[in-house]
Design an enzyme around this catalytic site. Sequence first.
Site, PDB file in Angstrom:
ATOM      1  N   LYS A  31      -2.483  -1.978  -3.157  1.00  0.00           N
ATOM      2  CA  LYS A  31      -3.551  -1.153  -2.571  1.00  0.00           C
ATOM      3  C   LYS A  31      -3.149   0.313  -2.718  1.00  0.00           C
ATOM      4  CE  LYS A  31      -6.047  -0.209   1.697  1.00  0.00           C
ATOM      5  NZ  LYS A  31      -6.784  -0.787   2.803  1.00  0.00           N
ATOM      6  N   GLU A  76       0.823  -1.219   0.000  1.00  0.00           N
ATOM      7  CA  GLU A  76       0.000   0.000   0.000  1.00  0.00           C
ATOM      8  C   GLU A  76       0.854   1.266   0.000  1.00  0.00           C
ATOM      9  OE1 GLU A  76      -2.807   0.380   3.264  1.00  0.00           O
ATOM     10  OE2 GLU A  76      -3.586   2.263   2.483  1.00  0.00           O
TER      11      GLU A  76
HETATM   12  P1  13P Z   1      -9.479   4.138   3.921  1.00  0.00           P
HETATM   13  O1  13P Z   1     -10.288   3.401   2.871  1.00  0.00           O
HETATM   14  O2  13P Z   1     -10.316   4.758   4.984  1.00  0.00           O
HETATM   15  O3  13P Z   1      -8.479   5.069   3.283  1.00  0.00           O
HETATM   16  O4  13P Z   1      -8.651   3.036   4.695  1.00  0.00           O
HETATM   17  C1  13P Z   1      -7.989   2.068   4.003  1.00  0.00           C
HETATM   18  C2  13P Z   1      -6.757   1.684   4.722  1.00  0.00           C
HETATM   19  O5  13P Z   1      -6.615   0.545   5.116  1.00  0.00           O
HETATM   20  C3  13P Z   1      -5.713   2.682   4.918  1.00  0.00           C
HETATM   21  O6  13P Z   1      -4.508   2.036   5.252  1.00  0.00           O
END
Ligand code: 13P
Length: 341
Positions: free
Chosen positions: A220, A178
């Site tokens: 992500k 991510e």
């Molecule tokens: P949000 O969809 O609220 O951005 O959260 C996703 C997430 O896991 C952030 O690390």
Amino acid sequence: MNHSILADTAHSIVADGKGILAADESTPTIKKRFDSIQAESSESSRNKYRDMLFTSPEAGNYISGVILYDETIRQSSVSDRIPFPDLLSDKGIFPGIKVDMGAKPLAGFKNELITEGLDGLRNRLAEYKDLGAKFAKWRAVITIGEDIPSATCMYVNAHALARYAALCQEADIVPIVEPEVLMNGDHDIDTCFEVTEETLKIVFQELYDQGVFLEGIILKPNMILSALDCDVQSSVEDVAQATVECFLRTVPAAVPGICFLSGGQSDILATQHLNAMNQLNSNLPWKLSFSYGRALQASALKAWSGKDENLQAGQNAFLKRAKLNCAAALGKYSDDMENEI
Ligand code: 13P
């Protein structure tokens, strides 16, 4: 590293329009969410809230994985004390775990962050695996502002993401990679595009250099959006077009799926954007789905408001967003569905 376990898990996470519920808010973050509904945040209220989400009937029809926090992976259902990882697995949902220790100031680089948590990670992954985790998450944060992001910030965060991903795969745990380019600030959509493109280019170079098996990861990322305070807000179609263009340039076809974070978008907009991307092009090399935190939970949190008598209303609100995002991941969502369900 077992390639077939990793690839099977990663492909299952994005099968049939299903996506991920990010329920891994750290204790300070979930307190902020509870503050917004004037509910107390205690070990038992957090247990109750997560129980409400995870026991929602038929959640497994729309949700393939749930990201848990260290406290949550050790908790159990309220009524019959079934450990959460077992409860989720019984519903056909993969339990996942946030393993980073948060984004901290990057020494020497003002207003930039580096995610910590590599020290001891191999041992923590072994423990989480014993507790039932099949996948993990590590969030790197890239901030857009005056003269930032620096090349150093992008590089060190990409390097850490790849080190984390390699350690996960060594343990047959699918890493969710991510790299989040924040939507805070007033930058325009083109700036978001450029920074995200550069970030992803460096992330995939690092994953490649460190021998990460791309068929066994989930990406992500953020979508390509105008920042929250930008005067010009892009249309749903422009966001979808720019996002797909950016990922076609940077994300190898070997990656099974891209599960977006919602990052501060409203829940409906997050659904609309995902749907528009999937309607644009049915021939994309990877699945496009969701791994939303706020966009899946905002309405459920409000409906629940910390009260036992609202449990069912909370579950209904959660299931509605899960179902609509599942439709969006298949490109089959329409605005009318907001009122039908
Ligand atoms: P949000 O969809 O609220 O951005 O959260 C996703 C997430 O896991 C952030 O690390």
